[in-house]
Design a protein around this motif. Structure first.
Motif, mmCIF file in Angstrom:
data_model
loop_
_atom_site.group_PDB
_atom_site.id
_atom_site.type_symbol
_atom_site.label_atom_id
_atom_site.label_comp_id
_atom_site.label_asym_id
_atom_site.label_seq_id
_atom_site.Cartn_x
_atom_site.Cartn_y
_atom_site.Cartn_z
ATOM 1 N N TYR A 193 10.144 -1.191 -1.716
ATOM 2 C CA TYR A 193 9.395 -0.358 -1.119
ATOM 3 C C TYR A 193 8.248 -1.813 -0.815
ATOM 4 C CZ TYR A 193 11.459 3.791 0.600
ATOM 5 O OH TYR A 193 12.130 4.609 1.876
ATOM 6 N N ARG A 194 8.148 -1.756 -2.861
ATOM 7 C CA ARG A 194 6.509 -3.185 -2.521
ATOM 8 C C ARG A 194 7.034 -4.034 -2.004
ATOM 9 N NH1 ARG A 194 6.283 -4.892 -7.249
ATOM 10 N NH2 ARG A 194 7.689 -3.570 -8.241
ATOM 11 N N GLU A 195 8.081 -4.637 -1.810
ATOM 12 C CA GLU A 195 8.875 -5.780 -1.401
ATOM 13 C C GLU A 195 9.010 -5.661 0.516
ATOM 14 O OE1 GLU A 195 12.050 -7.354 -3.221
ATOM 15 O OE2 GLU A 195 11.176 -8.353 -4.498
ATOM 16 N N HIS A 196 9.165 -3.924 0.642
ATOM 17 C CA HIS A 196 9.396 -4.451 2.124
ATOM 18 C C HIS A 196 9.072 -3.629 2.815
ATOM 19 C CE1 HIS A 196 13.413 -5.726 1.972
ATOM 20 N NE2 HIS A 196 13.346 -5.430 0.590
ATOM 21 N N TYR A 197 7.762 -2.319 2.032
ATOM 22 C CA TYR A 197 6.904 -1.473 3.421
ATOM 23 C C TYR A 197 5.860 -1.762 2.629
ATOM 24 C CZ TYR A 197 12.116 -0.033 4.246
ATOM 25 O OH TYR A 197 13.250 -0.319 4.454
ATOM 26 N N CYS A 250 4.348 5.666 9.970
ATOM 27 C CA CYS A 250 5.887 5.169 9.880
ATOM 28 C C CYS A 250 5.151 4.141 8.436
ATOM 29 C CB CYS A 250 6.265 5.212 10.120
ATOM 30 S SG CYS A 250 8.222 4.445 9.781
ATOM 31 N N VAL A 251 5.814 4.551 6.866
ATOM 32 C CA VAL A 251 5.919 3.524 5.964
ATOM 33 C C VAL A 251 7.150 2.877 6.196
ATOM 34 C CG1 VAL A 251 6.660 4.536 4.942
ATOM 35 C CG2 VAL A 251 5.524 3.144 4.103
ATOM 36 N N HIS A 252 8.295 2.782 6.858
ATOM 37 C CA HIS A 252 8.960 1.945 7.207
ATOM 38 C C HIS A 252 8.980 0.929 8.398
ATOM 39 C CE1 HIS A 252 11.649 4.945 4.648
ATOM 40 N NE2 HIS A 252 10.863 3.658 4.020
ATOM 41 N N ASP A 253 8.873 1.793 9.686
ATOM 42 C CA ASP A 253 8.292 0.472 10.771
ATOM 43 C C ASP A 253 6.884 0.452 10.850
ATOM 44 O OD1 ASP A 253 7.700 2.614 11.940
ATOM 45 O OD2 ASP A 253 9.534 2.560 12.612
ATOM 46 N N GLY A 254 4.728 0.835 10.893
ATOM 47 C CA GLY A 254 4.638 0.543 10.813
ATOM 48 C C GLY A 254 4.161 1.862 12.268
ATOM 49 N N LYS A 255 5.077 2.681 13.228
ATOM 50 C CA LYS A 255 4.820 3.454 13.951
ATOM 51 C C LYS A 255 3.958 4.401 13.935
ATOM 52 C CE LYS A 255 7.947 0.653 16.435
ATOM 53 N NZ LYS A 255 9.454 1.201 17.216
ATOM 54 N N CYS A 256 2.843 5.125 14.508
ATOM 55 C CA CYS A 256 2.569 6.026 15.431
ATOM 56 C C CYS A 256 3.822 6.519 16.450
ATOM 57 C CB CYS A 256 1.356 6.153 15.402
ATOM 58 S SG CYS A 256 0.659 7.807 15.898
ATOM 59 N N TYR A 257 4.466 7.819 15.854
ATOM 60 C CA TYR A 257 5.446 8.420 16.690
ATOM 61 C C TYR A 257 4.513 9.512 17.273
ATOM 62 C CZ TYR A 257 8.781 5.540 15.209
ATOM 63 O OH TYR A 257 9.386 4.425 14.841
ATOM 64 N N GLY A 258 2.804 9.785 17.626
ATOM 65 C CA GLY A 258 2.480 10.779 17.927
ATOM 66 C C GLY A 258 1.440 10.190 19.397
ATOM 67 N N CYS A 259 1.110 8.799 19.372
ATOM 68 C CA CYS A 259 0.668 7.478 20.200
ATOM 69 C C CYS A 259 1.131 6.487 20.514
ATOM 70 C CB CYS A 259 -0.746 7.488 20.066
ATOM 71 S SG CYS A 259 -1.480 6.446 18.492
ATOM 72 N N GLY A 260 2.217 6.157 19.368
ATOM 73 C CA GLY A 260 2.386 4.730 20.063
ATOM 74 C C GLY A 260 2.232 3.485 19.039
#
Ligand SMILES: [Zn+2]
Length: 151
Positions: A86-90, A127-137
């Motif tokens: 998690y430290r390395e990837h996220y 989202c910690v995995h892809d850095g996206k907000c699925y509420g507003c984009g």
């Protein structure tokens, strides 16, 4: 216990906040499932399924501890492996989460999670995995996202 969208029942024994996991966000935001990429998860505790950390830990499977910080051996080999990934990837540390939880308690911890992982545009969860907000984009800038330190 909760702070906006950040809830104590979503904090896993390993220190992961399932609320910021892609599997949970996908489930709660109706993101279509994609084999190998997007799967649904209600969170470690609500789902009550044994991950490799729980499965390999007698203290967790016997409910002797609720969180890994209660264990004198923290971080064990398995937790260390997860934490490193998690430290390395996220750019996030489950062990640091656990230390903060132990030191400051759940209320403060959830406040801190909300500060770190809320969308600056709409207040939904990033989202910690892809850095996206699925509420507003909204997409978190890469520079702040990748905080991997190579020594
Ligand atoms: Zn947003």
């Amino acid at each position: 216990m909760q702070n906006g969208k950040f809830k104590s029942e979503l904090i896993a024994p390993c220190g992961m906040n399932c609320g910021i996991c892609k599997g949970y966000i996908a489930l709660t935001h109706g993101v279509p499932r994609v084999r190998g990429k997007v799967s649904y998860c209600a969170g470690c505790k609500p789902r009550a399924k044994n991950c490799y950390i729980k499965r390999n830990c007698k203290k967790l499977t016997h409910h002797e501890v609720k969180f890994c910080y209660e264990c004198v051996n923290m971080p064990c080999k398995n937790l260390d492996h997860l934490d490193t990934r998690y430290r390395e990837h996220y750019g996030m540390s489950t062990v640091e989460n656990l230390k903060m939880l132990k030191a400051n308690g759940m209320v403060e911890f959830l406040k801190n999670q909300a500060d770190q992982h809320s969308c600056p545009n709409c207040g939904d969860v990033v989202c910690v995995h892809d850095g996206k907000c699925y509420g507003c984009g909204y997409v978190k800038p890469k520079t702040g996202f990748d905080c991997t330190v190579k020594l």
